[in-house]
Design an enzyme around this catalytic site. Structure first.
Site, short mmCIF file in Angstrom:
data_model
loop_
_atom_site.label_atom_id
_atom_site.label_comp_id
_atom_site.label_asym_id
_atom_site.label_seq_id
_atom_site.Cartn_x
_atom_site.Cartn_y
_atom_site.Cartn_z
N GLY A 120 -98.43 31.12 -38.70
CA GLY A 120 -99.09 32.21 -39.38
C GLY A 120 -98.23 33.45 -39.20
N THR A 121 -98.37 34.42 -40.08
CA THR A 121 -97.42 35.53 -40.00
C THR A 121 -98.04 36.89 -39.68
OG1 THR A 121 -97.37 35.31 -42.37
CG2 THR A 121 -95.52 34.45 -41.17
N THR A 122 -98.49 37.65 -40.67
CA THR A 122 -98.88 39.04 -40.35
C THR A 122 -100.39 39.26 -40.30
OG1 THR A 122 -96.86 39.75 -41.41
CG2 THR A 122 -98.50 41.45 -40.99
N GLY A 156 -97.31 39.35 -35.43
CA GLY A 156 -96.68 38.40 -36.33
C GLY A 156 -95.35 38.91 -36.86
#
Lengths: 241, 307
Positions: free
Chosen positions: B78-80, B213
């Site tokens: 997962g990122t931000t 993230g």
């Protein structure tokens, strides 16, 4: 030389049953019933913090009478069972029947194998998606399990309560009617119960995912007041957590 | 399943993780057990043979995995995600993209998760263990509430999550980092609270805003420029969306709002009235208003020069 006394198994069981019944009869009674929108549980309980009715899972409630420490241990075990099962599988896989069977096995085991039987009677209620799915399991101190569809009365000397409930019960009655009937079944004709002497909770289909809600004192109070005024239909009984 | 009844000396109390350990002892898992049954590093890494570290340096290679893909490409990330405080509570937001290496693995991931009535966790990092951690955390909070009859304080919840992050350290050292962002409403003080964590389980109270993230540094600079103590709810929602859009603009692992498919960032508020997800329609209209605003800015114009 002393000889060990022989006691017949029948006598042992009878003594244990009598012991458990006496213990349970010392406490006060509790009533559970289905109504149009779910399941209502009403207990005579003057304590504000030592509770007889509790939430087990999304759609499952627990209620116990008798010795507090014993049924509270069962309550916590039920929560542990349900949460573990829901965590391992899915929330939808947690149901009351298997929990009721576990309780029955445990109570039966303790009754036959331990020195002292548990002095408790418990109720495991599950809210269905529709009223047809509502279930109540009444489990006695020796592990007898009964499936109740209409109402369940737990406690020691409950003949009177049972009679009053069977006279008052109507299928798909409203929460208000059910609540008033349960309270007067518990109190009997000679006395009246105040809100401070009652613990009331319900599993309601309108409550969302976690269906269990307790009624607070003021809600109980207003529900009981409307009874004194007569058969007033106005005003709904509100539930709060 | 037997009825989980314990003797008073072994009783796990209201601790669900301890209960799991008591019911299924994970000591049979071998040496590299991290302790929390729900997050068993042993079970995951036992499938891997030891990594080969190239003599010339560089990333370790795991021979038991597909050699055509790097270790990272076997795991979804997962990122931000971000959170910011406003007078009524907190806004929590996250993009929807999960990646496996340089590939888009999943387009509709929800990284902002409700854990109870008054709190949310937003997750960045390795998706699998992060989701599992939130599931355990959420069960723990509910378990405590039911067993004890009262809810944990917000500080208590943050400490619980800290322990779970710390239990995950062994996996974090193997590259499977999970960094949650915890945001909730403190019913005692009547304010929103944000906590960030590091892999060792340290937790830190954030007074204004936080982001985690791969796109977080870009999100943070937007939040830094736009945040005020008296920011309104509408402004806070717009700022959160702009931060995600900006992160997606700079970081390829962060997904921008996908107007083609109708996939928008997850945004939620936690206030006195509890956790509330912001509807997709509202986010869509805020995104479109933001795009209108950005179009007028020179840095969003193609080529930037007036041809």
């Amino acid at each position: 030389m002393t000889m060990p006394y022989y006691v017949s198994p029948e006598q042992v069981m009878k003594d244990r049953a009598e012991y458990a019944q006496k213990g349970i009869a010392r406490g006060r009674a509790l009533v559970g019933t289905t109504y149009d929108n779910g399941i209502l549980i009403v207990a005579e309980n003057p304590s504000r913090s030592l509770r007889k009715i509790a939430e087990i899972y999304d759609r499952i409630a627990f209620a116990g009478v008798g010795r507090y420490n014993e049924f509270d241990q069962l309550r916590v075990a039920g929560i542990r069972h349900a949460d573990t099962k829901g965590f391992s599988f899915s929330r939808r896989d947690v149901e009351a029947r298997s929990l009721a069977n576990l309780y029955a096995q445990y109570l039966g085991q303790v009754f036959t194998h331990e020195m002292k039987p548990l002095e408790v009677e418990i109720l495991v209620a599950e809210l269905g998606i529709t009223a047809q799915g509502d279930q109540m399991f009444h489990i006695a101190y020796e592990g007898t399990i009964t499936d109740e569809n209409e109402y369940a009365v737990l406690g020691g000397d409950t003949e009177g309560v049972r009679d009053r409930m069977s006279g008052a019960y109507r299928r798909d009655w409203t929460l208000e009617d059910a609540l008033r009937a349960c309270v007067s079944a518990l109190s009997g004709p000679e006395r009246t119960l105040a809100a401070s002497e009652l613990e009331i909770a319900m599993l309601a289909r309108s409550n969302g995912q976690r269906a269990f809600k307790r009624m607070d004192r003021s809600d109980i109070d207003s529900a009981l007041k409307s009874r004194k005024v007569g058969r007033a239909r106005s005003g709904t009984v509100k539930a709060s957590s | 399943m037997a009825l989980p009844i314990f003797s008073p000396v072994n009783d796990p109390g209201p601790d669900f993780a301890a209960l799991l350990r008591g019911i299924r002892p994970s000591s049979s898992n071998g040496g590299d057990d991290v302790g929390t049954a729900g997050l068993d590093a042993g079970a995951i890494t036992r499938g891997l043979t030891d990594p080969v570290i190239p003599a010339a340096g560089g990333f370790p290679v795991y021979p038991s995995l597909d050699p055509a893909r790097s270790f990272d490409e076997h795991m979804r990330h997962g990122t931000t995600v971000l959170a910011l405080r406003y007078p009524d509570g907190v806004v929590v937001a996250g993009d929807r993209r999960a990646t496996e290496g340089h590939l888009v693995a999943y387009r509709t991931m929800d990284k902002v998760l409700r854990v109870d009535d008054y709190s949310a966790v937003a997750i960045a990092g390795t998706a699998g263990p992060a989701i599992e951690m939130v599931r355990l955390f959420s069960t723990q909070l509910e378990h405590y509430e039911k067993v004890e009859g009262v809810t944990l304080s917000i500080e208590g919840k943050a400490n619980q999550l800290s322990q779970m992050v710390r239990d995950h350290l062994a996996m974090a050292m193997r590259g499977m980092v999970v960094v949650p962002l915890f945001a909730g409403y403190d019913t005692l003080s009547g304010s929103g609270q944000i906590y960030t964590f590091d892999v060792t389980g340290g937790h830190y109270i954030e007074d204004e805003y936080a982001a985690e993230g791969s796109g977080s540094r870009f999100a943070k600079s937007v939040l830094k420029a736009g945040w005020r103590a008296d920011i309104t709810k509408a402004e806070a929602l717009d700022l959160a969306i702009e931060a995600i859009v900006d992160a997606a603009d700079e970081d390829i692992a962060t997904g921008a709002p996908d107007t083609l498919r109708g996939i928008y960032p997850t945004v939620a508020t936690v206030t006195q009235s509890g956790y509330q997800a912001v509807g997709d329609d509202e986010i869509a209209s805020r995104v479109s208003a933001l795009y209108d605003k950005l179009r007028s800015r020179s840095e969003y114009r193609a080529g930037r020069s007036s041809r």
